[in-house]
Design a protein around this motif. Sequence first.
Motif, mmCIF file in Angstrom:
data_model
loop_
_atom_site.group_PDB
_atom_site.id
_atom_site.type_symbol
_atom_site.label_atom_id
_atom_site.label_comp_id
_atom_site.label_asym_id
_atom_site.label_seq_id
_atom_site.Cartn_x
_atom_site.Cartn_y
_atom_site.Cartn_z
ATOM 1 N N LEU A 1 4.129 -10.555 3.670
ATOM 2 C CA LEU A 1 5.053 -9.633 4.344
ATOM 3 C C LEU A 1 4.448 -8.241 4.294
ATOM 4 O O LEU A 1 3.872 -7.844 3.270
ATOM 5 C CB LEU A 1 6.409 -9.643 3.647
ATOM 6 C CG LEU A 1 7.144 -10.996 3.630
ATOM 7 C CD1 LEU A 1 8.391 -10.904 2.753
ATOM 8 C CD2 LEU A 1 7.497 -11.463 5.030
ATOM 9 N N GLU A 2 4.570 -7.490 5.365
ATOM 10 C CA GLU A 2 3.887 -6.192 5.432
ATOM 11 C C GLU A 2 4.758 -5.139 6.093
ATOM 12 O O GLU A 2 5.426 -5.416 7.102
ATOM 13 C CB GLU A 2 2.585 -6.365 6.233
ATOM 14 C CG GLU A 2 1.636 -5.178 6.161
ATOM 15 C CD GLU A 2 1.031 -4.975 4.767
ATOM 16 O OE1 GLU A 2 0.628 -5.956 4.139
ATOM 17 O OE2 GLU A 2 0.972 -3.819 4.319
ATOM 18 N N ASP A 3 4.721 -3.953 5.524
ATOM 19 C CA ASP A 3 5.312 -2.758 6.149
ATOM 20 C C ASP A 3 6.772 -2.956 6.575
ATOM 21 O O ASP A 3 7.169 -2.606 7.699
ATOM 22 C CB ASP A 3 4.429 -2.283 7.317
ATOM 23 C CG ASP A 3 3.110 -1.688 6.808
ATOM 24 O OD1 ASP A 3 2.894 -1.670 5.578
ATOM 25 O OD2 ASP A 3 2.290 -1.254 7.628
ATOM 26 N N ILE A 4 7.542 -3.493 5.645
ATOM 27 C CA ILE A 4 8.993 -3.644 5.819
ATOM 28 C C ILE A 4 9.643 -2.654 4.862
ATOM 29 O O ILE A 4 9.329 -2.641 3.670
ATOM 30 C CB ILE A 4 9.441 -5.076 5.458
ATOM 31 C CG1 ILE A 4 8.691 -6.088 6.337
ATOM 32 C CG2 ILE A 4 10.948 -5.228 5.585
ATOM 33 C CD1 ILE A 4 8.854 -7.520 5.886
ATOM 34 N N GLY B 1 -5.248 -5.666 11.439
ATOM 35 C CA GLY B 1 -6.173 -5.140 10.428
ATOM 36 C C GLY B 1 -6.075 -5.912 9.128
ATOM 37 O O GLY B 1 -7.078 -6.229 8.495
ATOM 38 N N LYS B 2 -4.849 -6.238 8.720
ATOM 39 C CA LYS B 2 -4.677 -7.019 7.489
ATOM 40 C C LYS B 2 -5.313 -8.397 7.675
ATOM 41 O O LYS B 2 -5.955 -8.929 6.759
ATOM 42 C CB LYS B 2 -3.187 -7.161 7.146
ATOM 43 C CG LYS B 2 -2.494 -5.850 6.832
ATOM 44 C CD LYS B 2 -2.796 -5.355 5.428
ATOM 45 C CE LYS B 2 -2.185 -3.986 5.195
ATOM 46 N NZ LYS B 2 -2.414 -3.455 3.848
ATOM 47 N N SER B 3 -5.142 -8.995 8.861
ATOM 48 C CA SER B 3 -5.750 -10.306 9.117
ATOM 49 C C SER B 3 -7.273 -10.209 9.065
ATOM 50 O O SER B 3 -7.943 -11.087 8.535
ATOM 51 C CB SER B 3 -5.295 -10.845 10.480
ATOM 52 O OG SER B 3 -3.931 -11.180 10.424
ATOM 53 N N ASN C 1 -5.814 1.097 -2.934
ATOM 54 C CA ASN C 1 -5.234 0.520 -1.712
ATOM 55 C C ASN C 1 -5.121 -0.980 -1.910
ATOM 56 O O ASN C 1 -6.009 -1.606 -2.504
ATOM 57 C CB ASN C 1 -6.159 0.826 -0.523
ATOM 58 C CG ASN C 1 -5.542 0.438 0.808
ATOM 59 O OD1 ASN C 1 -5.179 -0.714 1.034
ATOM 60 N ND2 ASN C 1 -5.421 1.396 1.697
ATOM 61 N N ASN C 2 -4.055 -1.554 -1.365
ATOM 62 C CA ASN C 2 -3.832 -2.985 -1.585
ATOM 63 C C ASN C 2 -4.909 -3.890 -0.982
ATOM 64 O O ASN C 2 -4.931 -5.088 -1.262
ATOM 65 C CB ASN C 2 -2.421 -3.397 -1.140
ATOM 66 C CG ASN C 2 -2.076 -2.912 0.244
ATOM 67 O OD1 ASN C 2 -2.920 -2.855 1.124
ATOM 68 N ND2 ASN C 2 -0.809 -2.564 0.437
ATOM 69 N N VAL C 3 -5.828 -3.340 -0.194
ATOM 70 C CA VAL C 3 -6.947 -4.155 0.306
ATOM 71 C C VAL C 3 -7.742 -4.781 -0.853
ATOM 72 O O VAL C 3 -8.348 -5.846 -0.708
ATOM 73 C CB VAL C 3 -7.892 -3.331 1.223
ATOM 74 C CG1 VAL C 3 -8.538 -2.178 0.482
ATOM 75 C CG2 VAL C 3 -8.969 -4.231 1.801
ATOM 76 N N ASP D 1 3.137 -7.433 0.391
ATOM 77 C CA ASP D 1 1.914 -6.727 0.015
ATOM 78 C C ASP D 1 2.163 -5.275 -0.401
ATOM 79 O O ASP D 1 1.577 -4.791 -1.379
ATOM 80 C CB ASP D 1 0.980 -6.797 1.233
ATOM 81 C CG ASP D 1 -0.271 -6.006 1.075
ATOM 82 O OD1 ASP D 1 -0.845 -6.045 -0.029
ATOM 83 O OD2 ASP D 1 -0.696 -5.364 2.052
ATOM 84 N N ASP D 2 3.030 -4.573 0.332
ATOM 85 C CA ASP D 2 3.264 -3.157 -0.004
ATOM 86 C C ASP D 2 3.879 -3.012 -1.382
ATOM 87 O O ASP D 2 3.675 -2.003 -2.051
ATOM 88 C CB ASP D 2 4.155 -2.504 1.053
ATOM 89 C CG ASP D 2 3.485 -2.547 2.396
ATOM 90 O OD1 ASP D 2 2.585 -1.749 2.620
ATOM 91 O OD2 ASP D 2 3.836 -3.438 3.193
ATOM 92 N N GLN D 3 4.630 -4.028 -1.799
ATOM 93 C CA GLN D 3 5.142 -4.003 -3.168
ATOM 94 C C GLN D 3 4.029 -4.425 -4.145
ATOM 95 O O GLN D 3 3.532 -3.627 -4.921
ATOM 96 C CB GLN D 3 6.305 -4.978 -3.337
ATOM 97 C CG GLN D 3 7.591 -4.590 -2.632
ATOM 98 C CD GLN D 3 8.696 -5.565 -2.996
ATOM 99 O OE1 GLN D 3 8.998 -5.767 -4.170
ATOM 100 N NE2 GLN D 3 9.302 -6.175 -2.006
HETATM 101 MG MG LIG Z 1 1.420 -1.760 4.210
#
Ligand SMILES: [Mg+2]
Length: 420
Positions: free
Chosen positions: A135-138, A93-95, A317-319, A161-163
């Motif tokens: 980096l995602e969802d870590i 989804g991020k891609s 949202n980070n989008v 990204d989450d940060q």
């Molecule tokens: Mg995330």
Amino acid sequence: MSQDFKQAALDYHQFPKPGKISVELTKPAQTSHDLSLAYSPGVAEPVKEIAADPENAYKYTGKGNLVAVITDGTAILGLGDLGPLASKPVMEGKSLLFKRFAGVDSIDIEVESESPQAFIDTVRRIAITFGGINLEDIKAPECFEIERTLIEQCDIPVFHDDQHGTAIVTVAGALNALEIVGKKVEDAKMCVLGAGAAAISCTKLLILAGMKPENIFMCDRNGVIHSGRTDLNQYKQAFAVDTDKRTVDDALNGADIFLGLSGPNMVTGEQIKTMAPNPIIFACANPVPEIMPEIVKEVRPDAIMATGRSDYPNQVNNVLGFPFIFRGALDVRAKRINEEMKLAAAKALAGLAKEPVTQEVLDAYGLESLEFGRDYIIPKAVDTRLLGAVSAAVAQAAVDTGVARKPFPANYPLKTLADI
Ligand SMILES: [Mg+2]
Ligand SMILES: NC(=O)C1=CN([C@@H]2O[C@H](COP(=O)(O)OP(=O)(O)OC[C@H]3O[C@@H](n4cnc5c(N)ncnc54)[C@H](OP(=O)(O)O)[C@@H]3O)[C@@H](O)[C@H]2O)C=CC1
Ligand SMILES: CC(=O)C(=O)O
């Protein structure tokens, strides 16, 4: 979530082809001449050029427009640690969002790693393939050391990204919301629920944007992070305040802002009732927020309400961040994404929300009209002006702060994806 919607989501992912992304060719590959250029013997020429000068990888391969979305699957949205394979739909989804909104080619990589060090080693070894790493969802706290080490060891932008994506969008939304309710950022009191990747980074950037640390009450599973606690890791410790507040109830009482970056249904209407007049409520856990907008509307009609979701007004949202931040960073070949670039992105986002809304956006959301105000504090994801405004702000800040390896692009500000 209704049964119909669940099935629609599964069907979307399954049909007509499983998944959300695929690879496309950028060169003709029909004739024997085409193939002799694309593969043997022609391919040897760019190989030799790159071996002679690694910079040529940007000239002869897709590296410069390619971002890897990489995870270990330890904090998938607000669903928790469900492992790397289960995270694949989110990473695809991020891609999808990278390509759809900013023309960035992107591939997802899910890593089975037994330790943060194994994850770091894996990413470091494949980093040369890409122009950037998202980096995602870590989960926290591991994500902080992972990102710090990879930034140090890679010569391309590495961005959790989450940060930071979340922080940029949260700052933009919070500054606009405060302006709408006539409160000053330096006076605002905030309860942050969650003390992980997103919460810590959002709080840091809000402080950089003017919020006072002593006005921020961050809570984890054990309540308010205060200076008397002995169970805090170094990242949480940085937000410990000298206070007699102990519970989420205490932190919410009289708060101007609630920032939820924790999990589903964590706060009640009764708790929200105790906030200050005109409260700003960012319930950003995905897919289920800390409190649903319907409940807030009932108990606090004076609130500005935002969630991380596409199906309510004010999507924080980070989008709104990562596609355009990488676009700008890639186009000036930034060595890294620094604080100045993040703040520039936040300001560009906040500014765009004050511009008149285009017909294209109104049509996409089935609206007659929309203007800067309580239900529109932040631009909509489909607003094509994000591409021009945010990428240019990021690229300019990279140039100004000396992390760009190329000048500000001549074709900026971008108007459409066709300009890339
Ligand atoms: Mg995330
Ligand atoms: N809208 C957006 O753009 C984004 C939203 N998010 C959302 O933020 C949430 C957190 O993500 P992320 O920071 O990546 O994950 P992390 O795993 O790094 O952090 C999760 C945090 O939530 C806290 N938490 C979990 N349950 C509770 C609880 N019952 N009470 C108090 N705190 C709790 C944890 O507390 P403890 O430290 O005590 O374990 C931890 O600090 C997710 O729901 C995610 O969807 C994330 C990024 C972007
Ligand atoms: C939006 C996002 O990245 C998350 O919820 O984790």
